[in-house]
Design a protein around this motif. Structure first.
Motif, mmCIF file in Angstrom:
data_model
loop_
_atom_site.group_PDB
_atom_site.id
_atom_site.type_symbol
_atom_site.label_atom_id
_atom_site.label_comp_id
_atom_site.label_asym_id
_atom_site.label_seq_id
_atom_site.Cartn_x
_atom_site.Cartn_y
_atom_site.Cartn_z
ATOM 1 N N ARG A 35 0.845 -1.220 0.087
ATOM 2 C CA ARG A 35 0.213 0.195 0.061
ATOM 3 C C ARG A 35 0.977 1.201 0.155
ATOM 4 O O ARG A 35 0.427 2.345 -0.649
ATOM 5 C CB ARG A 35 -0.911 0.065 1.239
ATOM 6 C CG ARG A 35 -1.939 -1.056 1.070
ATOM 7 C CD ARG A 35 -2.985 -1.020 2.345
ATOM 8 N NE ARG A 35 -3.789 0.497 2.477
ATOM 9 C CZ ARG A 35 -4.711 0.584 3.264
ATOM 10 N NH1 ARG A 35 -4.720 -0.358 4.256
ATOM 11 N NH2 ARG A 35 -5.236 1.976 3.447
ATOM 12 N N TYR A 36 1.747 1.371 0.575
ATOM 13 C CA TYR A 36 2.815 2.263 0.783
ATOM 14 C C TYR A 36 3.461 2.360 -0.366
ATOM 15 O O TYR A 36 3.722 3.671 -0.857
ATOM 16 C CB TYR A 36 4.029 2.108 1.814
ATOM 17 C CG TYR A 36 4.910 2.981 1.864
ATOM 18 C CD1 TYR A 36 4.707 4.390 2.698
ATOM 19 C CD2 TYR A 36 6.278 2.986 1.429
ATOM 20 C CE1 TYR A 36 5.585 5.204 2.939
ATOM 21 C CE2 TYR A 36 7.056 3.993 1.539
ATOM 22 C CZ TYR A 36 6.850 5.236 2.210
ATOM 23 O OH TYR A 36 7.789 6.165 2.193
ATOM 24 N N ILE A 37 3.639 1.553 -1.198
ATOM 25 C CA ILE A 37 4.516 1.661 -2.615
ATOM 26 C C ILE A 37 3.488 2.130 -3.508
ATOM 27 O O ILE A 37 4.019 3.141 -4.205
ATOM 28 C CB ILE A 37 4.984 0.320 -2.756
ATOM 29 C CG1 ILE A 37 6.348 -0.059 -2.125
ATOM 30 C CG2 ILE A 37 5.858 0.406 -4.620
ATOM 31 C CD1 ILE A 37 6.906 -1.397 -2.371
ATOM 32 N N PHE A 38 2.340 1.729 -3.354
ATOM 33 C CA PHE A 38 1.324 2.169 -4.386
ATOM 34 C C PHE A 38 1.055 3.699 -4.312
ATOM 35 O O PHE A 38 0.498 4.303 -5.446
ATOM 36 C CB PHE A 38 0.208 1.138 -4.775
ATOM 37 C CG PHE A 38 0.380 -0.065 -5.609
ATOM 38 C CD1 PHE A 38 0.516 0.175 -6.924
ATOM 39 C CD2 PHE A 38 1.020 -1.176 -5.126
ATOM 40 C CE1 PHE A 38 0.585 -1.066 -7.717
ATOM 41 C CE2 PHE A 38 0.860 -2.125 -5.643
ATOM 42 C CZ PHE A 38 0.968 -2.344 -7.161
ATOM 43 N N PHE A 39 0.930 3.824 -3.030
ATOM 44 C CA PHE A 39 0.713 5.076 -2.742
ATOM 45 C C PHE A 39 1.501 6.426 -3.179
ATOM 46 O O PHE A 39 1.376 7.427 -3.361
ATOM 47 C CB PHE A 39 0.386 5.571 -1.223
ATOM 48 C CG PHE A 39 0.067 6.840 -0.696
ATOM 49 C CD1 PHE A 39 -1.220 7.304 -0.515
ATOM 50 C CD2 PHE A 39 0.974 7.817 -0.125
ATOM 51 C CE1 PHE A 39 -1.797 8.473 -0.215
ATOM 52 C CE2 PHE A 39 0.740 8.943 0.283
ATOM 53 C CZ PHE A 39 -0.810 9.599 0.242
ATOM 54 N N ASP A 41 3.221 6.210 -6.043
ATOM 55 C CA ASP A 41 3.328 5.930 -7.549
ATOM 56 C C ASP A 41 4.503 4.781 -7.913
ATOM 57 O O ASP A 41 5.407 5.228 -8.717
ATOM 58 C CB ASP A 41 3.740 7.037 -8.238
ATOM 59 C CG ASP A 41 2.528 8.166 -7.955
ATOM 60 O OD1 ASP A 41 1.322 7.809 -7.998
ATOM 61 O OD2 ASP A 41 2.664 9.249 -7.880
ATOM 62 N N LYS A 42 4.644 3.878 -6.852
ATOM 63 C CA LYS A 42 5.524 2.691 -7.303
ATOM 64 C C LYS A 42 7.017 2.956 -7.114
ATOM 65 O O LYS A 42 7.849 2.351 -7.504
ATOM 66 C CB LYS A 42 5.337 1.940 -8.413
ATOM 67 C CG LYS A 42 3.839 1.395 -8.581
ATOM 68 C CD LYS A 42 3.518 0.710 -9.855
ATOM 69 C CE LYS A 42 2.260 0.056 -9.924
ATOM 70 N NZ LYS A 42 1.909 -0.690 -11.336
ATOM 71 N N HIS A 43 7.252 4.099 -6.143
ATOM 72 C CA HIS A 43 8.552 4.258 -6.062
ATOM 73 C C HIS A 43 9.160 3.569 -4.793
ATOM 74 O O HIS A 43 8.281 3.167 -4.063
ATOM 75 C CB HIS A 43 8.726 5.522 -5.471
ATOM 76 C CG HIS A 43 8.481 6.977 -6.565
ATOM 77 N ND1 HIS A 43 7.804 7.969 -6.332
ATOM 78 C CD2 HIS A 43 8.839 6.710 -7.685
ATOM 79 C CE1 HIS A 43 7.700 8.635 -7.442
ATOM 80 N NE2 HIS A 43 8.382 7.873 -8.525
ATOM 81 N N HIS A 44 10.303 2.836 -5.071
ATOM 82 C CA HIS A 44 10.876 2.007 -4.179
ATOM 83 C C HIS A 44 11.035 2.623 -2.579
ATOM 84 O O HIS A 44 11.454 3.952 -2.464
ATOM 85 C CB HIS A 44 12.249 1.700 -4.420
ATOM 86 C CG HIS A 44 12.843 0.458 -3.867
ATOM 87 N ND1 HIS A 44 13.476 0.328 -2.550
ATOM 88 C CD2 HIS A 44 12.729 -0.965 -4.280
ATOM 89 C CE1 HIS A 44 13.719 -0.790 -2.179
ATOM 90 N NE2 HIS A 44 13.398 -1.436 -3.124
ATOM 91 N N THR A 48 12.547 6.999 -0.868
ATOM 92 C CA THR A 48 11.624 7.798 -0.158
ATOM 93 C C THR A 48 12.343 8.097 1.391
ATOM 94 O O THR A 48 13.199 7.461 1.660
ATOM 95 C CB THR A 48 10.158 7.221 0.132
ATOM 96 O OG1 THR A 48 10.206 6.054 0.887
ATOM 97 C CG2 THR A 48 9.501 6.705 -1.067
ATOM 98 N N GLY A 49 11.626 9.211 2.003
ATOM 99 C CA GLY A 49 12.098 9.515 3.337
ATOM 100 C C GLY A 49 11.292 9.644 4.249
ATOM 101 O O GLY A 49 9.985 9.238 4.055
ATOM 102 N N SER A 50 11.409 10.190 5.306
ATOM 103 C CA SER A 50 10.633 10.581 6.490
ATOM 104 C C SER A 50 9.405 11.411 6.015
ATOM 105 O O SER A 50 8.279 11.322 6.678
ATOM 106 C CB SER A 50 11.326 11.345 7.560
ATOM 107 O OG SER A 50 11.730 12.790 7.241
ATOM 108 N N THR A 51 9.428 12.465 5.003
ATOM 109 C CA THR A 51 8.219 13.282 4.586
ATOM 110 C C THR A 51 7.554 12.293 3.967
ATOM 111 O O THR A 51 6.282 12.637 4.149
ATOM 112 C CB THR A 51 9.082 14.243 3.748
ATOM 113 O OG1 THR A 51 9.970 15.074 4.174
ATOM 114 C CG2 THR A 51 7.734 15.125 2.967
#
Length: 62
Positions: A35-39, A41-44, A48-51
């Motif tokens: 769910r996090y990845i799809f949210f 836009d499929k970024h690994h 991603t960071g804390s933001t």
């Protein structure tokens, strides 16, 4: 013959099984990661960071 590196969710699955977590816990963790990845836009997640984590959690709350 070289093996390609395992995908993120396969790595998570291996660690969860190594720690002898229940199958339901494994499914839940994999689902949240997916769910996090799809949210985002499929970024690994490593890109991603804390933001991005904060944005995702805020989205879940609201």
């Amino acid at each position: 013959m070289e093996q390609s590196p395992k995908k993120l969710l396969e790595q998570v699955q291996d660690v969860i099984r190594l720690k002898h977590y229940s199958y339901q816990t494994e499914k839940t963790y994999i689902n949240w990661i997916r769910r996090y990845i799809f949210f985002h836009d499929k970024h690994h997640p490593k890109d991603t960071g804390s933001t991005e984590i904060e944005v995702f959690l805020t989205h879940l709350v609201t």
